[in-house]
Design an enzyme around this catalytic site. Structure first.
Site, PDB file in Angstrom:
ATOM      1  N   TYR A   1      -3.172 101.518 -19.200  1.00  0.00           N
ATOM      2  CA  TYR A   1      -4.188 100.544 -18.460  1.00  0.00           C
ATOM      3  C   TYR A   1      -5.049 100.469 -19.864  1.00  0.00           C
ATOM      4  O   TYR A   1      -6.225  99.525 -19.722  1.00  0.00           O
ATOM      5  CB  TYR A   1      -5.039 101.309 -17.337  1.00  0.00           C
TER       6      TYR A   1
ATOM      7  N   HIS B   1       4.843 107.290 -15.476  1.00  0.00           N
ATOM      8  CA  HIS B   1       4.646 105.736 -14.852  1.00  0.00           C
ATOM      9  C   HIS B   1       5.917 105.294 -14.339  1.00  0.00           C
ATOM     10  O   HIS B   1       5.578 104.314 -13.326  1.00  0.00           O
ATOM     11  CB  HIS B   1       3.986 105.192 -15.937  1.00  0.00           C
TER      12      HIS B   1
HETATM   13  P1  NAP Z   1      -5.242  96.616  -4.917  1.00  0.00           P
HETATM   14  O1  NAP Z   1      -6.077  97.716  -4.727  1.00  0.00           O
HETATM   15  O2  NAP Z   1      -4.050  96.147  -3.934  1.00  0.00           O
HETATM   16  O3  NAP Z   1      -6.121  95.152  -4.952  1.00  0.00           O
HETATM   17  C1  NAP Z   1      -7.225  94.827  -5.754  1.00  0.00           C
HETATM   18  C2  NAP Z   1      -7.822  93.562  -5.583  1.00  0.00           C
HETATM   19  O4  NAP Z   1      -8.377  93.552  -4.157  1.00  0.00           O
HETATM   20  C3  NAP Z   1      -8.692  93.166  -6.458  1.00  0.00           C
HETATM   21  O5  NAP Z   1      -8.442  91.731  -6.748  1.00  0.00           O
HETATM   22  C4  NAP Z   1     -10.160  93.354  -5.821  1.00  0.00           C
HETATM   23  O6  NAP Z   1     -11.020  92.463  -6.219  1.00  0.00           O
HETATM   24  C5  NAP Z   1      -9.865  93.091  -4.324  1.00  0.00           C
HETATM   25  N1  NAP Z   1     -10.650  93.669  -3.371  1.00  0.00           N
HETATM   26  C6  NAP Z   1     -10.845  95.089  -3.420  1.00  0.00           C
HETATM   27  N2  NAP Z   1     -11.616  95.384  -2.341  1.00  0.00           N
HETATM   28  C7  NAP Z   1     -11.651  94.463  -1.775  1.00  0.00           C
HETATM   29  C8  NAP Z   1     -12.427  94.224  -0.381  1.00  0.00           C
HETATM   30  N3  NAP Z   1     -12.987  95.248   0.344  1.00  0.00           N
HETATM   31  N4  NAP Z   1     -12.438  92.733   0.095  1.00  0.00           N
HETATM   32  C9  NAP Z   1     -11.687  91.884  -0.649  1.00  0.00           C
HETATM   33  N5  NAP Z   1     -11.022  92.038  -1.715  1.00  0.00           N
HETATM   34  C10 NAP Z   1     -11.023  93.288  -2.242  1.00  0.00           C
HETATM   35  O7  NAP Z   1      -4.605  96.226  -6.453  1.00  0.00           O
HETATM   36  P2  NAP Z   1      -4.200  97.392  -7.605  1.00  0.00           P
HETATM   37  O8  NAP Z   1      -5.628  97.713  -8.349  1.00  0.00           O
HETATM   38  O9  NAP Z   1      -2.870  96.707  -8.152  1.00  0.00           O
HETATM   39  O10 NAP Z   1      -3.618  98.525  -7.160  1.00  0.00           O
HETATM   40  C11 NAP Z   1      -4.823  99.864  -6.623  1.00  0.00           C
HETATM   41  C12 NAP Z   1      -4.531 100.856  -7.831  1.00  0.00           C
HETATM   42  O11 NAP Z   1      -3.149 101.356  -7.830  1.00  0.00           O
HETATM   43  C13 NAP Z   1      -4.582 100.446  -9.289  1.00  0.00           C
HETATM   44  O12 NAP Z   1      -5.840 100.149  -9.652  1.00  0.00           O
HETATM   45  C14 NAP Z   1      -3.940 101.522 -10.024  1.00  0.00           C
HETATM   46  O13 NAP Z   1      -4.811 102.567 -10.009  1.00  0.00           O
HETATM   47  C15 NAP Z   1      -2.806 101.948  -9.090  1.00  0.00           C
HETATM   48  N6  NAP Z   1      -1.503 100.879  -9.471  1.00  0.00           N
HETATM   49  C16 NAP Z   1      -0.455 101.877 -10.097  1.00  0.00           C
HETATM   50  C17 NAP Z   1       0.551 100.897 -10.405  1.00  0.00           C
HETATM   51  C18 NAP Z   1       1.797 101.787 -11.037  1.00  0.00           C
HETATM   52  O14 NAP Z   1       2.910 101.295 -11.363  1.00  0.00           O
HETATM   53  N7  NAP Z   1       2.017 103.374 -10.739  1.00  0.00           N
HETATM   54  C19 NAP Z   1       0.974  99.762 -10.249  1.00  0.00           C
HETATM   55  C20 NAP Z   1      -0.314  98.932  -9.850  1.00  0.00           C
HETATM   56  C21 NAP Z   1      -1.494  99.593  -9.504  1.00  0.00           C
HETATM   57  P3  NAP Z   1     -12.376  92.889  -7.062  1.00  0.00           P
HETATM   58  O15 NAP Z   1     -11.991  93.926  -8.079  1.00  0.00           O
HETATM   59  O16 NAP Z   1     -12.756  91.590  -7.556  1.00  0.00           O
HETATM   60  O17 NAP Z   1     -13.137  93.380  -5.952  1.00  0.00           O
END
Ligand code: NAP
Length: 283
Positions: free
Chosen positions: A48, A107
């Site tokens: 990241y 990962h």
């Molecule tokens: P996510 O949490 O599914 O979605 C994030 C999105 O939702 C952002 O656009 C955010 O916008 C929005 N959001 C957050 N809270 C909200 C709310 N209460 N109302 C409306 N919109 C909202 O996506 P993600 O970041 O991909 O997944 C979460 C975490 O999982 C990552 O940050 C990472 O740590 C981990 N991850 C791991 C892998 C892996 O391969 N191991 C892959 C992907 C992700 P704003 O930021 O503008 O609020």
């Protein structure tokens, strides 16, 4: 906060804060706000590019180390992976300003997986990682790793959201003592998740938002969730989800949203394997 106990006795918060796609120059602010909001589980990764900023926020937070649960992830390493893995872990620890990780995840299920895992087992034995686990492992890969190694992964972090629910896989992981953790719990907003009529309706029944319904649905299933947001009001909203219960009928309605397929990428797809495996991080 509610906790789940991992297969080695380590306590892990059921809800945390993810920092994927937060630009490095905004991560310290975002993580500081998340810690102030009450998050204690932070989820980052070498890939990241923001571990240093996460470390700065931890350092200036004044929160005792034992009250934090910090996860980072090892990027794909070439064979022989033992030395590379140790170097990568030391680099992550230095960037984070920590002397140990609470959870170190492989990962991706690619590269010298066995070499990476054995090196992670050593790091775990030495106390540099209180728990070790994997991410993006499908059932065949996970079972192979469990059967042919000493330490069973404590966690498998996989895409899990209302459109890809992983219920059968969660059951298999439970049988083997592997904690499921959701990434992309909101499907990053794909499929118009935040205005989904069924989730909106259930939210109205509890006076909660769609985001809160999704996080309650995950945590009520025993899935660890790590929502990402750069906005303080959403960080607070996403943490305020453990004071209500979805009924069996509401859980059953949400189950109907499952498509059984990824909205991002299939780790069995040869093009995806080549694309992800081809990436190397700068030392
Ligand atoms: P996510 O949490 O599914 O979605 C994030 C999105 O939702 C952002 O656009 C955010 O916008 C929005 N959001 C957050 N809270 C909200 C709310 N209460 N109302 C409306 N919109 C909202 O996506 P993600 O970041 O991909 O997944 C979460 C975490 O999982 C990552 O940050 C990472 O740590 C981990 N991850 C791991 C892998 C892996 O391969 N191991 C892959 C992907 C992700 P704003 O930021 O503008 O609020």
């Amino acid at each position: 906060m509610q906790y789940t106990t991992l297969n080695n006795g380590v306590e892990m918060p059921l809800l945390g804060f993810g920092v994927y796609q937060i630009p490095a120059d905004d991560t310290e602010r975002a993580v500081s706000e998340a810690l102030a909001a009450g998050y204690r589980l932070l989820d980052t990764a070498a890939a990241y590019g923001n571990e240093e900023a996460v470390g700065c926020a931890i350092g200036s937070s004044g929160i005792a180390r034992e009250d934090l649960f910090v996860t980072t992830k090892l990027w794909v390493q070439d064979a022989p992976a033992e030395d590379n893995t140790r170097r990568a872990a030391e680099t992550s620890l230095t960037k984070l300003g920590l002397d140990h990780l609470d959870l170190y995840l492989m990962h991706q299920p690619y590269g010298d997986v066995y070499g990476q895992w054995r090196a992670m087992e050593s790091l775990h034995r030495e106390g540099l990682a209180k728990a070790i686990g994997v991410a993006n492992f499908y059932p065949d890969r996970l079972l192979d790793l469990i059967i042919n190694n000493e330490v069973t992964p404590a966690v498998n972090q996989i895409e899990t959201h209302p459109f890809f629910q992983r219920a059968d896989y969660q059951e298999l992981m439970r049988e083997h003592g592997v904690q499921i953790q959701s990434w992309g719990g909101f499907a990053e907003g794909k499929n118009d998740l935040f205005t989904n009529p069924l989730l909106t309706e259930i939210g109205k029944e509890h006076g909660k938002s769609v985001a809160q319904v999704v996080l309650r649905w995950l945590t009520q299933r025993g899935v660890v969730a790590i929502p990402k947001s750069v906005r303080a009001e959403r960080m607070a909203e996403n943490l305020d989800v453990l004071d209500f219960e979805l009924t069996d009928e509401q859980m059953a309605r949400i189950a109907t949203l499952d498509t059984g397929a990824s909205l991002f990428f299939d780790h069995h797809d040869p093009e995806i394997v080549a694309w992800i495996s081809g990436r190397r991080l700068e030392a």
